[in-house]
Structures are given as structure tokens and as C-alpha cells.
Design a protein around this motif. Structure first.
Motif, mmCIF file in Angstrom:
data_model
loop_
_atom_site.group_PDB
_atom_site.id
_atom_site.type_symbol
_atom_site.label_atom_id
_atom_site.label_comp_id
_atom_site.label_asym_id
_atom_site.label_seq_id
_atom_site.Cartn_x
_atom_site.Cartn_y
_atom_site.Cartn_z
ATOM 1 N N LYS A 40 43.111 36.886 50.622
ATOM 2 C CA LYS A 40 43.253 37.806 49.484
ATOM 3 C C LYS A 40 42.010 38.695 49.359
ATOM 4 O O LYS A 40 42.120 39.911 49.192
ATOM 5 C CB LYS A 40 43.460 36.990 48.198
ATOM 6 C CG LYS A 40 43.924 37.849 47.035
ATOM 7 C CD LYS A 40 43.792 37.114 45.717
ATOM 8 C CE LYS A 40 44.967 36.289 45.346
ATOM 9 N NZ LYS A 40 44.819 35.655 44.020
ATOM 10 N N GLU A 44 41.798 42.797 49.890
ATOM 11 C CA GLU A 44 41.267 43.694 48.854
ATOM 12 C C GLU A 44 40.262 44.680 49.450
ATOM 13 O O GLU A 44 40.206 45.838 49.056
ATOM 14 C CB GLU A 44 40.584 42.886 47.750
ATOM 15 C CG GLU A 44 41.541 42.165 46.834
ATOM 16 C CD GLU A 44 40.817 41.203 45.880
ATOM 17 O OE1 GLU A 44 39.564 41.216 45.844
ATOM 18 O OE2 GLU A 44 41.513 40.443 45.190
ATOM 19 N N LYS A 45 39.451 44.190 50.398
ATOM 20 C CA LYS A 45 38.434 45.046 51.025
ATOM 21 C C LYS A 45 39.003 45.831 52.195
ATOM 22 O O LYS A 45 38.276 46.562 52.858
ATOM 23 C CB LYS A 45 37.252 44.192 51.478
ATOM 24 C CG LYS A 45 36.510 43.550 50.327
ATOM 25 C CD LYS A 45 35.311 42.791 50.814
ATOM 26 C CE LYS A 45 34.588 42.189 49.631
ATOM 27 N NZ LYS A 45 33.433 41.399 50.020
ATOM 28 N N ASP A 46 40.300 45.636 52.486
ATOM 29 C CA ASP A 46 40.995 46.313 53.586
ATOM 30 C C ASP A 46 40.338 46.011 54.944
ATOM 31 O O ASP A 46 40.171 46.903 55.766
ATOM 32 C CB ASP A 46 41.053 47.827 53.319
ATOM 33 C CG ASP A 46 42.168 48.488 54.121
ATOM 34 O OD1 ASP A 46 43.146 47.782 54.458
ATOM 35 O OD2 ASP A 46 42.056 49.692 54.440
#
Length: 175
Positions: A40, A44-46
Motif C-alpha cells: 500500500k 501511494e508513492k507510485d
């Protein structure tokens, strides 16, 4: 042994461990957590979640751009391969009753090989009754080594192997 670039590291959903030790994209320790939480955070930080130390307890994973990492790894390996110097072993064959001009020609070839940074294997083949005069062969090989002494050093002393005597010369180190 496989290099890191060719060895496939487990990434994202391929990681099956329940909990892992996570390292952030900038190298800070994020602690031990479940794989789902780590996925996850990386989403979020790709970026990708990559298992870098599978043998550790718990396994260590890192958040990074995996494509960029692989590219840089292969680039480093190509650079290292380009800087390697391959040393060949060139062979020169002599006979016990070699003439002076033939001897000098062979010495010139050996010097050329040594200047190029290669090793030279000088072999002298004994035929028929010449085997009884191995000391003459040794003297001939030592004379050859003396003639090449300006560009090369004796790596292996003359040694009788079957019907031939072998001497190895290597290029002198650069000053």
C-alpha cells in the motif's frame, strides 16, 4: 553465479511473506510490517516493492523504481565488462636444432605478443633420440627467455611434460 541484473528479484505481488522489514525510497528504515501494508505504501508513492534480501529474518524489502534500478545495474555491468582486459596465451613452438634466424624470428613474435600484454607459452618438442638431451632443450629455452627479458619475465620455469618442454613468459608490469 548470476549477477543481480540477470537474477530476478521478487517484486510487488510476487512477495508472499507475511511480514517484512521495509526500507523507504530514500533509505530510511520503516520497520517490520505486513506485506499488504508495504504494498500500500509503495503504491501511494507510485514505486515498486522489491525483495532485496530474501535470506534475512524477516526478509528485507525496499521501495524503489524497479525499471530504473535494472537499467542502472545492466549499465554498470556493461561498463565493468568494457574495462576488463582479457589476457590471451600465445604459443610459440621451437625445435631443439633451430637455426639462428628462425630463433630470432620466433623471439620477435614473442616480443610482439608480450608488448600487446599477452602471456607466451614457449614449447620445445623433442623428437626421437633428442629426448636423451633434455638439458640442451632447457638451455635453448633459457636462451629464449634471455632474448625476451627486456619485455617479459619468466612466469613458469622450463618443465618437461612428456615429449615437450614448456616455458611461460608474461609481460613485464608497466612502470
Amino acid at each position: 553465479m548470476l549477477s543481480i541484473a540477470t537474477q530476478e528479484l521478487l517484486i510487488n505481488e510476487e512477495i508472499r511473506d507475511k511480514e517484512i522489514r521495509l526500507i523507504g525510497a530514500d533509505g530510511e528504515q520503516l520497520g517490520i510490517m505486513s506485506t499488504k501494508e508495504a504494498l500500500k505504501i509503495s503504491a501511494e508513492k507510485d514505486l515498486d516493492l522489491v525483495k532485496i534480501a530474501p535470506q534475512a529474518q524477516p526478509p528485507v524489502c525496499r521501495i524503489m523504481d524497479y525499471g530504473k534500478y535494472r537499467f542502472e545495474q545492466t549499465k554498470r555491468e556493461k561498463e565493468a565488462k568494457k574495462n576488463q582486459k582479457v589476457i590471451d596465451v600465445k604459443e610459440i613452438r621451437l625445435s631443439l636444432n633451430i637455426d639462428t634466424n628462425d630463433f630470432n624470428t620466433k623471439v620477435n613474435h614473442a616480443v610482439k605478443f608480450l608488448k600487446a600484454g599477452n602471456k607466451v607459452k614457449v614449447s620445445l618438442r623433442f623428437r626421437g633420440r633428442e629426448m636423451a638431451h633434455s638439458e640442451l632443450g632447457k638451455a635453448s629455452l633459457e636462451k629464449f627467455a634471455d632474448a625476451c627479458s627486456e619485455f617479459g619475465i619468466v612466469a613458469k620455469e622450463p618443465k618437461l611434460e612428456g615429449r615437450s618442454m614448456v616455458l611461460f613468459l608474461s609481460a613485464k608490469p608497466l612502470k
